[in-house]
Structures are given as structure tokens and as C-alpha cells.
Design an enzyme around this catalytic site. Structure first.
Site, PDB file in Angstrom:
ATOM      1  N   ASP A   8      24.561  32.136  40.910  1.00  0.00           N
ATOM      2  CA  ASP A   8      25.510  33.180  41.247  1.00  0.00           C
ATOM      3  C   ASP A   8      25.536  34.113  40.016  1.00  0.00           C
ATOM      4  OD1 ASP A   8      27.745  34.539  42.439  1.00  0.00           O
ATOM      5  OD2 ASP A   8      29.028  33.451  41.035  1.00  0.00           O
ATOM      6  N   LEU A   9      26.038  35.315  40.169  1.00  0.00           N
ATOM      7  CA  LEU A   9      26.063  36.255  39.035  1.00  0.00           C
ATOM      8  C   LEU A   9      27.453  36.347  38.388  1.00  0.00           C
ATOM      9  CD1 LEU A   9      24.777  38.580  37.336  1.00  0.00           C
ATOM     10  CD2 LEU A   9      25.472  40.119  39.166  1.00  0.00           C
ATOM     11  N   ASP A  10      28.403  36.915  39.164  1.00  0.00           N
ATOM     12  CA  ASP A  10      29.746  37.151  38.622  1.00  0.00           C
ATOM     13  C   ASP A  10      30.442  35.827  38.306  1.00  0.00           C
ATOM     14  OD1 ASP A  10      29.705  40.001  38.980  1.00  0.00           O
ATOM     15  OD2 ASP A  10      29.988  39.688  41.120  1.00  0.00           O
ATOM     16  N   THR A  16      32.062  39.336  34.945  1.00  0.00           N
ATOM     17  CA  THR A  16      32.448  40.572  35.627  1.00  0.00           C
ATOM     18  C   THR A  16      33.626  40.365  36.577  1.00  0.00           C
ATOM     19  OG1 THR A  16      30.506  40.047  36.921  1.00  0.00           O
ATOM     20  CG2 THR A  16      30.376  42.008  35.555  1.00  0.00           C
ATOM     21  N   LYS A  44      36.841  35.656  44.915  1.00  0.00           N
ATOM     22  CA  LYS A  44      35.606  35.331  44.178  1.00  0.00           C
ATOM     23  C   LYS A  44      34.502  34.901  45.148  1.00  0.00           C
ATOM     24  CE  LYS A  44      37.498  34.285  39.656  1.00  0.00           C
ATOM     25  NZ  LYS A  44      37.733  33.250  38.629  1.00  0.00           N
ATOM     26  N   GLY A  45      33.356  35.525  45.004  1.00  0.00           N
ATOM     27  CA  GLY A  45      32.208  35.196  45.859  1.00  0.00           C
ATOM     28  C   GLY A  45      32.222  35.908  47.199  1.00  0.00           C
ATOM     29  N   ILE A  46      33.301  36.604  47.489  1.00  0.00           N
ATOM     30  CA  ILE A  46      33.476  37.250  48.796  1.00  0.00           C
ATOM     31  C   ILE A  46      32.996  38.707  48.725  1.00  0.00           C
ATOM     32  CG2 ILE A  46      35.218  37.812  50.577  1.00  0.00           C
ATOM     33  CD1 ILE A  46      34.754  34.752  50.051  1.00  0.00           C
ATOM     34  N   ARG A  48      32.323  42.780  49.263  1.00  0.00           N
ATOM     35  CA  ARG A  48      33.250  43.896  49.032  1.00  0.00           C
ATOM     36  C   ARG A  48      34.143  44.152  50.246  1.00  0.00           C
ATOM     37  NH1 ARG A  48      30.053  49.037  47.397  1.00  0.00           N
ATOM     38  NH2 ARG A  48      29.071  47.438  46.121  1.00  0.00           N
ATOM     39  N   SER A 115      23.797  36.384  44.695  1.00  0.00           N
ATOM     40  CA  SER A 115      25.114  36.996  44.497  1.00  0.00           C
ATOM     41  C   SER A 115      25.456  37.897  45.667  1.00  0.00           C
ATOM     42  CB  SER A 115      25.095  37.839  43.211  1.00  0.00           C
ATOM     43  OG  SER A 115      26.261  38.636  43.137  1.00  0.00           O
ATOM     44  N   ALA A 116      26.722  37.911  46.032  1.00  0.00           N
ATOM     45  CA  ALA A 116      27.178  38.803  47.103  1.00  0.00           C
ATOM     46  C   ALA A 116      27.221  40.250  46.623  1.00  0.00           C
ATOM     47  CB  ALA A 116      28.575  38.374  47.565  1.00  0.00           C
ATOM     48  N   SER A 117      27.025  40.448  45.321  1.00  0.00           N
ATOM     49  CA  SER A 117      27.210  41.792  44.763  1.00  0.00           C
ATOM     50  C   SER A 117      26.021  42.722  44.964  1.00  0.00           C
ATOM     51  CB  SER A 117      27.503  41.700  43.269  1.00  0.00           C
ATOM     52  OG  SER A 117      27.594  43.004  42.725  1.00  0.00           O
ATOM     53  N   ASN A 119      25.817  45.281  43.314  1.00  0.00           N
ATOM     54  CA  ASN A 119      25.602  45.814  41.967  1.00  0.00           C
ATOM     55  C   ASN A 119      24.771  44.866  41.096  1.00  0.00           C
ATOM     56  OD1 ASN A 119      27.303  48.312  41.995  1.00  0.00           O
ATOM     57  ND2 ASN A 119      28.913  46.849  42.501  1.00  0.00           N
ATOM     58  N   LYS A 146      29.126  34.089  51.738  1.00  0.00           N
ATOM     59  CA  LYS A 146      29.594  32.778  51.287  1.00  0.00           C
ATOM     60  C   LYS A 146      30.967  32.527  51.931  1.00  0.00           C
ATOM     61  CE  LYS A 146      27.318  33.609  46.840  1.00  0.00           C
ATOM     62  NZ  LYS A 146      27.460  33.833  45.394  1.00  0.00           N
ATOM     63  N   GLU A 170      27.472  27.901  40.474  1.00  0.00           N
ATOM     64  CA  GLU A 170      28.545  28.714  41.067  1.00  0.00           C
ATOM     65  C   GLU A 170      29.875  28.554  40.348  1.00  0.00           C
ATOM     66  OE1 GLU A 170      29.899  30.767  43.070  1.00  0.00           O
ATOM     67  OE2 GLU A 170      28.255  31.387  44.384  1.00  0.00           O
ATOM     68  N   ASP A 171      30.654  29.637  40.294  1.00  0.00           N
ATOM     69  CA  ASP A 171      32.009  29.545  39.732  1.00  0.00           C
ATOM     70  C   ASP A 171      33.079  29.642  40.825  1.00  0.00           C
ATOM     71  OD1 ASP A 171      31.500  32.332  40.242  1.00  0.00           O
ATOM     72  OD2 ASP A 171      33.318  32.764  39.083  1.00  0.00           O
TER      73      ASP A 171
HETATM   74  C1  BG6 Z   1      30.711  38.641  44.157  1.00  0.00           C
HETATM   75  C2  BG6 Z   1      32.066  38.666  43.496  1.00  0.00           C
HETATM   76  O1  BG6 Z   1      29.765  38.186  43.238  1.00  0.00           O
HETATM   77  O2  BG6 Z   1      30.338  39.944  44.597  1.00  0.00           O
HETATM   78  C3  BG6 Z   1      33.083  39.280  44.439  1.00  0.00           C
HETATM   79  O3  BG6 Z   1      32.458  37.349  43.159  1.00  0.00           O
HETATM   80  C4  BG6 Z   1      32.603  40.656  44.904  1.00  0.00           C
HETATM   81  O4  BG6 Z   1      34.326  39.387  43.765  1.00  0.00           O
HETATM   82  C5  BG6 Z   1      31.231  40.524  45.524  1.00  0.00           C
HETATM   83  O5  BG6 Z   1      33.507  41.223  45.847  1.00  0.00           O
HETATM   84  C6  BG6 Z   1      30.663  41.875  45.985  1.00  0.00           C
HETATM   85  O6  BG6 Z   1      30.397  42.659  44.868  1.00  0.00           O
HETATM   86  P1  BG6 Z   1      30.041  44.221  44.900  1.00  0.00           P
HETATM   87  O7  BG6 Z   1      29.586  44.490  43.491  1.00  0.00           O
HETATM   88  O8  BG6 Z   1      28.949  44.405  45.912  1.00  0.00           O
HETATM   89  O9  BG6 Z   1      31.283  44.942  45.286  1.00  0.00           O
HETATM   90 MG    MG Z   2      30.940  34.116  41.067  1.00  0.00          MG
END
Ligand code: BG6
Ligand code: MG
Length: 216
Positions: A8-10, A16, A44-46, A48, A115-117, A119, A146, A170-171
């Protein structure tokens, strides 16, 4: 023998999570919803949009916005979040991450990001570890977020392994549940709230014995 690592990233590679919190808290203020640190744990992990939905339900405002307005709110949160990321440097890697990645490289263990991010590539480049990962799952290609295991199955697949052949880090509880649901070995990285169901928990990656992990 384990053959690949899925991170996982964040909250695992870098902290972050605090910036996500600040950006959601400020957006919440604008729409009259209190986002505190305790509630933030549930985000967390959810993804955007799913995070926004949870915040709206939390503030009993789930019926107050059109889909377009929700898109605009999520975009506003992201603009603020990306602003907060601008000063990220390699010094923001969490303790032990750099050494762990180096040790994995020395043993030729491929690493992926799950990662769900959206970014994630930007953040990894800021941290100067983008090149270190052999695969990054694009969350836009996923059907479910997730705790569904899809992202972890995909990460293992991109590395050319089965989930059982990988170790996941994972955190967040949602992520840990996803890792376990596909039969991957789970390392929980503690950052406050307790985690349930991990095969092993640590506060920092420095606590891990890489060789023992590969034989787990
Ligand atoms: C996850 C974070 O890694 O990414 C969540 O734990 C976040 O908090 C999700 O909502 C989506 O991230 P982003 O950067 O696409 O808004
Ligand atoms: Mg995380």
C-alpha cells in the site's frame, strides 16, 4: 518461499494520510461536516469518491448534492491535497522503507504498489522511488475498492505471481481485509488504531527480517 512484495502507499511508504485528513477536514468545514481524526480512520484505504460518500453520510448530507456537485467537491479536496504534497521529498519516506526496498532489490524480489490513490505515481516520483517498483496498479481499472481483494490480486498478477506467493503490506483495516481475502500473507503497519487479522504487525519496516518474511 514468497516471491513478491505488494505495498500500500499512504501510511506504508510515506505518511500522506495526514494530508488526506487535512484536505478532507477543510472540505468538511465548507459543507458543515465535522471530520475528526477518529472518523478519518474509516477513510484510510478508501477511494476518493467513496471517502466523500462516507463523509456525506457521516454528516447526514448524503441526499444534498448532485453527482456533478460531488465530483466538484472531490476535485476540490484533491486540489488541496496535491498542494500539500508539493514539498514531499525522499526524506518523507517512512523509516526503514528505503533500506527494505534496497534489500528486496538485492534479493531480486519484485515489488508492486496496490494503492487506491490516483496520485500514487506523482507521490512515488516525489519520493524518488518510482523506478524502484516493478508494477503499479492503476486504480481506475478496478471494479471494486478495498476491502475487496481485486487490487491485491491484480498487483500479484502484474508481478507474475499468485497472491499466495506474495506478501502484502497495509496500514488500513480495509486493505488488510483485502490482502487476507485473497490468501496473501499480510504485514500490518501500525500507525495508531489496532489492526485485526494481520499475520504479523510492525510499527516500522525496520522491525522486519526480510529473510524470515520470504520464508513465512
Ligand atoms: C488511499 C488513501 O491510499 O487512497 C485514502 O488511504 C484515499 O485516504 C485514497 O482516499 C484515494 O486517494 P486519491 O489520491 O486518489 O484521492
Ligand atoms: Mg494506507
Amino acid at each position: 518461499m514468497k516471491k513478491g512484495f505488494v505495498f500500500d502507499l499512504d501510511g506504508v511508504i510515506t505518511d500522506t494520510a495526514k494530508f488526506h485528513f487535512l484536505a478532507w477536514r477543510d472540505l468538511g468545514k465548507e459543507i458543515g461536516i465535522d471530520v475528526d481524526l477518529k472518523f478519518n480512520e474509516q477513510l484510510k484505504g478508501i477511494s476518493r469518491m467513496d471517502s466523500l460518500e462516507r463523509i456525506l453520510v457521516h454528516g447526514k448530507r448524503q441526499n444534498d448534492f448532485t453527482p456533478e456537485e460531488k465530483e466538484a467537491l472531490a476535485a476540490k479536496k484533491n486540489t488541496h491535497y496535491v498542494e500539500l504534497l508539493q514539498d514531499l521529498t525522499p526524506a518523507d519516506l517512512l523509516p526503514g522503507v528505503k533500506d527494505f526496498l534496497e534489500a528486496a532489490k538485492a534479493r531480486q524480489i519484485p515489488c508492486a504498489i496496490a494503492s487506491a490513490s490516483k496520485n500514487a505515481p506523482f507521490i512515488l516520483k516525489k519520493l524518488e522511488v518510482f523506478e524502484r517498483f516493478d508494477a503499479i496498479v492503476d486504480p481506475a481499472t478496478l471494479h471494486k475498492g478495498k476491502p475487496d481483494p481485486e487490487i491485491f490480486v491484480k498487483a500479484a498478477e502484474l508481478l507474475g505471481f499468485t497472491p499466495e506467493e506474495c506478501v502484502g503490506f497495509e496500514d488500513a483495516q480495509a486493505g488488510l481485509d483485502g490482502i487476507k481475502a485473497c490468501g496473501m500473507y499480510a504485514v500490518g503497519v501500525l500507525s495508531g488504531e489496532p489492526l485485526h487479522g494481520a499475520d504479523q504487525t510492525v510499527h516500522k519496516l525496520t522491525e522486519l527480517d526480510l529473510d524470515a518474511l520470504l520464508n513465512a
